[in-house]
Write an enzyme that holds these catalytic residues in place. Structure first.
Site, mmCIF file in Angstrom:
data_model
loop_
_atom_site.group_PDB
_atom_site.id
_atom_site.type_symbol
_atom_site.label_atom_id
_atom_site.label_comp_id
_atom_site.label_asym_id
_atom_site.label_seq_id
_atom_site.Cartn_x
_atom_site.Cartn_y
_atom_site.Cartn_z
ATOM 1 N N VAL A 119 0.965 -1.066 -0.023
ATOM 2 C CA VAL A 119 0.068 0.038 -0.130
ATOM 3 C C VAL A 119 0.898 1.256 -0.022
ATOM 4 O O VAL A 119 1.473 1.657 0.719
ATOM 5 C CB VAL A 119 -0.984 0.101 1.240
ATOM 6 C CG1 VAL A 119 -1.785 1.385 1.181
ATOM 7 C CG2 VAL A 119 -1.904 -1.202 1.087
ATOM 8 N N PRO A 120 1.101 1.882 -1.069
ATOM 9 C CA PRO A 120 2.301 2.803 -1.498
ATOM 10 C C PRO A 120 1.958 4.228 -0.729
ATOM 11 O O PRO A 120 1.923 5.269 -1.538
ATOM 12 C CB PRO A 120 2.222 2.830 -2.833
ATOM 13 C CG PRO A 120 0.847 2.749 -3.207
ATOM 14 C CD PRO A 120 0.385 1.726 -2.339
ATOM 15 N N CYS A 121 2.304 4.115 0.416
ATOM 16 C CA CYS A 121 2.293 5.518 1.258
ATOM 17 C C CYS A 121 3.549 6.239 1.012
ATOM 18 O O CYS A 121 3.493 7.508 1.050
ATOM 19 C CB CYS A 121 2.066 5.197 2.801
ATOM 20 S SG CYS A 121 3.357 4.229 3.538
ATOM 21 N N HIS A 122 4.379 5.707 0.374
ATOM 22 C CA HIS A 122 5.503 6.435 0.142
ATOM 23 C C HIS A 122 5.475 7.425 -0.940
ATOM 24 O O HIS A 122 6.176 8.260 -1.332
ATOM 25 C CB HIS A 122 6.802 5.409 0.010
ATOM 26 C CG HIS A 122 6.519 4.488 -1.246
ATOM 27 N ND1 HIS A 122 5.799 3.215 -1.035
ATOM 28 C CD2 HIS A 122 7.213 4.553 -2.603
ATOM 29 C CE1 HIS A 122 5.753 2.633 -2.107
ATOM 30 N NE2 HIS A 122 6.429 3.252 -3.176
ATOM 31 N N ARG A 123 4.529 7.157 -1.766
ATOM 32 C CA ARG A 123 4.075 7.947 -3.076
ATOM 33 C C ARG A 123 3.534 9.376 -2.629
ATOM 34 O O ARG A 123 2.999 10.074 -3.567
ATOM 35 C CB ARG A 123 3.249 7.189 -4.151
ATOM 36 C CG ARG A 123 4.029 5.908 -4.483
ATOM 37 C CD ARG A 123 3.216 5.135 -5.565
ATOM 38 N NE ARG A 123 3.871 3.730 -5.866
ATOM 39 C CZ ARG A 123 3.350 2.762 -6.330
ATOM 40 N NH1 ARG A 123 1.921 2.881 -6.444
ATOM 41 N NH2 ARG A 123 3.839 1.706 -6.419
#
Length: 157
Positions: A119-123
């Site tokens: 779940v790409p919270c880094h984006r």
């Protein structure tokens, strides 16, 4: 039955926690004993994470079961819509919920994401393009964004 494994990756040690309902947690740290054996139930997540780090995967296809509030789960679900190699701001993310004033709540939910990388919270970045806040450390966020969108070297000839 809950299964826990630890994997080595370029950014540290990944901890994966899962049960029969799906993957509940994927986190990163600098500590942990790398698992010697992988339970059959977790082979697919291991394969997909390895493929991601080897540059062979940009979409994950895993059964997820994160623990959180309904609001947090809505935010995490929205994070899945951010395309590989792209970023959005916390403000843009809060607008998707119809309330720019929810930016702090959205940012807090983003920070509680229990499914690192998948779940790409880094984006999610600051409105000014800064790499604000990241539970895994800003250096990891920078690495992940560069991994997903490497700068192409221009040829002089």
């Amino acid at each position: 039955m809950t299964q826990i494994i630890f994997l080595k990756c370029p950014l540290g040690i990944i901890k994966v926690v899962a049960d029969e309902k799906g993957i509940a947690e994927i986190s990163i740290s600098d500590l942990g004993e790398v698992s010697v054996s992988i339970p059959k139930q977790l082979e697919e997540v291991v394969t997909q994470l390895q493929d991601y780090f080897e540059g062979k995967r940009n979409i994950f296809n895993l059964k997820l079961n994160p623990k959180g509030t309904d609001f947090q789960k809505k935010v995490w679900k929205e994070l899945l819509n951010i395309p590989f190699g792209k970023t959005i701001s916390y403000l843009e993310l809060s607008k998707k919920f119809g309330d720019v004033k929810a930016i702090r709540a959205v940012a807090a939910a983003n920070g509680k994401n229990p499914l690192w990388i998948v779940v790409p919270c880094h984006r999610v970045i600051g409105t000014d393009g800064s790499l604000t806040g990241y539970a895994g450390g800003i250096w990891r966020k920078k690495w992940l964004l560069e991994h997903e969108n490497p700068t192409k070297q221009q040829s002089l000839f």
